[in-house]
Design an enzyme around this catalytic site. Structure first.
Site, PDB file in Angstrom:
ATOM      1  N   HIS A 168       0.802  -1.238   0.000  1.00 43.12           N
ATOM      2  CA  HIS A 168       0.000   0.000   0.000  1.00 43.12           C
ATOM      3  C   HIS A 168       0.828   1.279   0.000  1.00 43.12           C
ATOM      4  O   HIS A 168       0.279   2.367  -0.137  1.00 43.12           O
ATOM      5  CB  HIS A 168      -0.945   0.028   1.207  1.00 43.12           C
ATOM      6  CG  HIS A 168      -0.270   0.384   2.490  1.00 43.12           C
ATOM      7  ND1 HIS A 168       0.496  -0.500   3.190  1.00 43.12           N
ATOM      8  CD2 HIS A 168      -0.231   1.549   3.192  1.00 43.12           C
ATOM      9  CE1 HIS A 168       0.971   0.085   4.268  1.00 43.12           C
ATOM     10  NE2 HIS A 168       0.552   1.331   4.292  1.00 43.12           N
TER      11      HIS A 168
HETATM   12  C1  UD1 Z   1      -2.257   5.553   6.064  1.00 48.51           C
HETATM   13  C2  UD1 Z   1      -0.971   5.978   6.785  1.00 48.51           C
HETATM   14  C3  UD1 Z   1       0.072   4.877   6.666  1.00 48.51           C
HETATM   15  C4  UD1 Z   1      -0.463   3.547   7.115  1.00 48.51           C
HETATM   16  C5  UD1 Z   1      -1.737   3.233   6.336  1.00 48.51           C
HETATM   17  C6  UD1 Z   1      -2.358   1.929   6.749  1.00 48.51           C
HETATM   18  C7  UD1 Z   1      -0.441   8.390   6.736  1.00 48.51           C
HETATM   19  C8  UD1 Z   1       0.445   9.404   6.136  1.00 48.51           C
HETATM   20  N1  UD1 Z   1      -0.393   7.181   6.181  1.00 48.51           N
HETATM   21  O1  UD1 Z   1      -1.970   5.493   4.680  1.00 48.51           O
HETATM   22  O2  UD1 Z   1       1.174   5.219   7.493  1.00 48.51           O
HETATM   23  O3  UD1 Z   1       0.499   2.551   6.897  1.00 48.51           O
HETATM   24  O4  UD1 Z   1      -2.668   4.306   6.577  1.00 48.51           O
HETATM   25  O5  UD1 Z   1      -3.544   1.702   6.079  1.00 48.51           O
HETATM   26  O6  UD1 Z   1      -1.139   8.703   7.677  1.00 48.51           O
HETATM   27  N2  UD1 Z   1      -9.656   4.626   2.508  1.00 48.51           N
HETATM   28  C9  UD1 Z   1     -10.778   3.837   2.540  1.00 48.51           C
HETATM   29  N3  UD1 Z   1     -11.302   3.510   3.757  1.00 48.51           N
HETATM   30  C10 UD1 Z   1     -10.755   3.947   4.913  1.00 48.51           C
HETATM   31  C11 UD1 Z   1      -9.606   4.742   4.861  1.00 48.51           C
HETATM   32  C12 UD1 Z   1      -9.049   5.066   3.653  1.00 48.51           C
HETATM   33  O7  UD1 Z   1     -11.313   3.428   1.522  1.00 48.51           O
HETATM   34  O8  UD1 Z   1     -11.292   3.619   5.989  1.00 48.51           O
HETATM   35  C13 UD1 Z   1      -9.083   5.024   1.216  1.00 48.51           C
HETATM   36  C14 UD1 Z   1      -8.996   6.526   1.092  1.00 48.51           C
HETATM   37  O9  UD1 Z   1     -10.127   7.050   0.516  1.00 48.51           O
HETATM   38  C15 UD1 Z   1      -7.765   6.725   0.247  1.00 48.51           C
HETATM   39  C16 UD1 Z   1      -6.908   5.521   0.540  1.00 48.51           C
HETATM   40  O10 UD1 Z   1      -7.739   4.562   1.178  1.00 48.51           O
HETATM   41  O11 UD1 Z   1      -8.099   6.727  -1.110  1.00 48.51           O
HETATM   42  C17 UD1 Z   1      -5.726   5.876   1.395  1.00 48.51           C
HETATM   43  O12 UD1 Z   1      -6.094   6.276   2.721  1.00 48.51           O
HETATM   44  P1  UD1 Z   1      -5.197   7.321   3.552  1.00 48.51           P
HETATM   45  O13 UD1 Z   1      -5.647   7.391   4.956  1.00 48.51           O
HETATM   46  O14 UD1 Z   1      -5.109   8.595   2.785  1.00 48.51           O
HETATM   47  O15 UD1 Z   1      -3.729   6.770   3.550  1.00 48.51           O
HETATM   48  P2  UD1 Z   1      -3.140   5.310   3.599  1.00 48.51           P
HETATM   49  O16 UD1 Z   1      -2.477   5.069   2.293  1.00 48.51           O
HETATM   50  O17 UD1 Z   1      -4.149   4.320   4.079  1.00 48.51           O
END
Ligand code: UD1
Length: 367
Positions: free
Chosen positions: A203
């Site tokens: 990821h």
């Molecule tokens: C975040 C953390 C990372 C951690 C990871 C674990 C930061 C900078 N990064 O990255 O350290 O390893 O989480 O997952 O804080 N999304 C969903 N459902 C959710 C949450 C997110 O569908 O419940 C989608 C969002 O819309 C987005 C993507 O997942 O498109 C990424 O989510 P985001 O929280 O921005 O960062 P991660 O890549 O998950």
């Protein structure tokens, strides 16, 4: 009166905050929990509260997704009035996600003490958003708890007074030991018994946001899958990018799963022949489980998993992944040993320290 306001925001925070909340309750320290809502859906958030017995949050900011700036700013805006209302003696943050830095920054500016659990880890790679969050959170923390000894040297190099740093071990491993017996057997999660398999998690933006890197990774995983079945619980960011780049066919033949719960993931890792990952936490969990781990990154902020644990740093290069995989299949992979203080008692060490430390923190620092 609430003494400590604990913060959790994203999936990797939940397994760290669970034992801390339990230890604070056990030692009679009045604590409240705030969920920023950085991760918000059932698969990425709610299920973890249920599985890990985390009390329902006292406060929920419901920030949701956004760019780093938007997400961090939204947490800050919504956290400030809650902090003013609760007036805790200290704010406790864990890990390195955007919510960690956002809440630490608001607290520090308001003169409220900041406690950072999992301080001092450094990849020395500033292109990683988490590295920026780590460095900045540590700079504004008053009390820093570390998981491995290398962290102290990193902090001292950045001018942090060693008197504020305490090596307590790994709270995430507290959670692992506490739940190992309840881990869901892999066969149940997979719906079929695979005699041997690898688990893959992917990821990191550096691996999944660039189509060339992602294509090369998925292709080498496809090759591995022909000799050892690969189980892939797909992170929402990775799924979205695979669809956007038109790479869905590259997943053919893999055992795809949606993001799985904590107890399912624990069972999948425990029963695996091998784990391939770009996660931070999984490098540590595989070391605690004694399962070989190939880390698909150029660096790690958790070097003890290399020097003492089962982790091998391989990077995203397909040839290196192919070679490391062949080595594990031939030799069984690194055996490793359990690092010091990864013994299930880290959160209790934190709580005992806080028992002595909190009464000495009189009033606010002048802001
Ligand atoms: C975040 C953390 C990372 C951690 C990871 C674990 C930061 C900078 N990064 O990255 O350290 O390893 O989480 O997952 O804080 N999304 C969903 N459902 C959710 C949450 C997110 O569908 O419940 C989608 C969002 O819309 C987005 C993507 O997942 O498109 C990424 O989510 P985001 O929280 O921005 O960062 P991660 O890549 O998950």
């Amino acid at each position: 009166m609430t003494q400590v306001l604990c913060i959790a925001g994203a999936r990797p925070n939940f397994m760290k905050i669970a034992p801390v909340m339990a230890a604070l309750a056990e030692t009679g320290i009045a604590a409240q929990l705030l969920h920023t809502g950085q991760h918000y859906d059932a698969a990425m958030s709610d299920g973890f509260f249920a599985d890990l017995g985390i009390p329902p949050p006292d406060h929920h900011l419901e920030v949701g997704s956004g760019s780093h700036a938007v997400q961090t700013a939204e947490v800050m805006k919504r956290f400030e009035p809650v902090l003013e209302n609760v007036q805790p003696a200290a704010v406790l943050v864990v890990g390195d996600v955007n919510s960690t830095l956002a809440c630490a920054l608001v607290a520090a500016k308001r003169g409220v003490r900041v406690i950072h659990v999992e301080a001092g880890l450094r990849s020395y790679d500033r292109s990683m958003p988490e590295e920026i969050n780590r460095v900045l959170t540590d700079q504004i923390s008053d009390l820093l708890f570390t998981t491995e000894k290398s962290a102290l040297a990193n902090l001292v190099r950045e001018g942090i007074d060693p008197a504020r740093v305490e090596f307590v071990g790994n709270v995430m491993i507290d959670t692992l030991y506490r739940n190992l017996e309840r881990a869901v057997p892999a066969a149940r999660t997979l719906g079929t018994a695979l005699p041997q398999y690898a688990v893959l998690t992917l990821h990191r933006p550096s691996n999944v946001d660039d189509p060339h890197t992602l294509a090369a990774l998925l292709d080498v995983v496809g090759e591995i899958n022909r000799s050892l079945p690969v189980v892939l619980p797909l992170h929402p960011r990775t799924r979205a990018n695979i669809e956007k780049f038109g790479f869905t066919a590259r997943l053919d033949g893999l055992h795809l799963l949606p993001p799985v719960g904590y107890l399912e993931m624990l069972g999948l890792m425990r029963d695996a022949r091998l784990v391939l990952t770009d996660s931070g936490g999984i490098q540590e969990e595989t070391t605690a489980l004694g399962v070989p781990c190939l880390t698909l990154r150029e660096n790690t902020e958790r070097p003890i998993t290399l020097s003492e644990g089962t982790n091998t740093l391989v990077g995203p290069d397909p040839a290196a992944i192919r070679a490391a995989f062949a080595e594990v299949m031939a030799g069984g992979g690194k055996a490793g040993r359990i690092p010091e203080y990864w013994d299930g008692r880290a959160a209790m060490r934190i709580a005992y320290t806080l028992k002595g430390w909190l009464p000495m923190q009189k009033g606010r620092r002048s802001a």
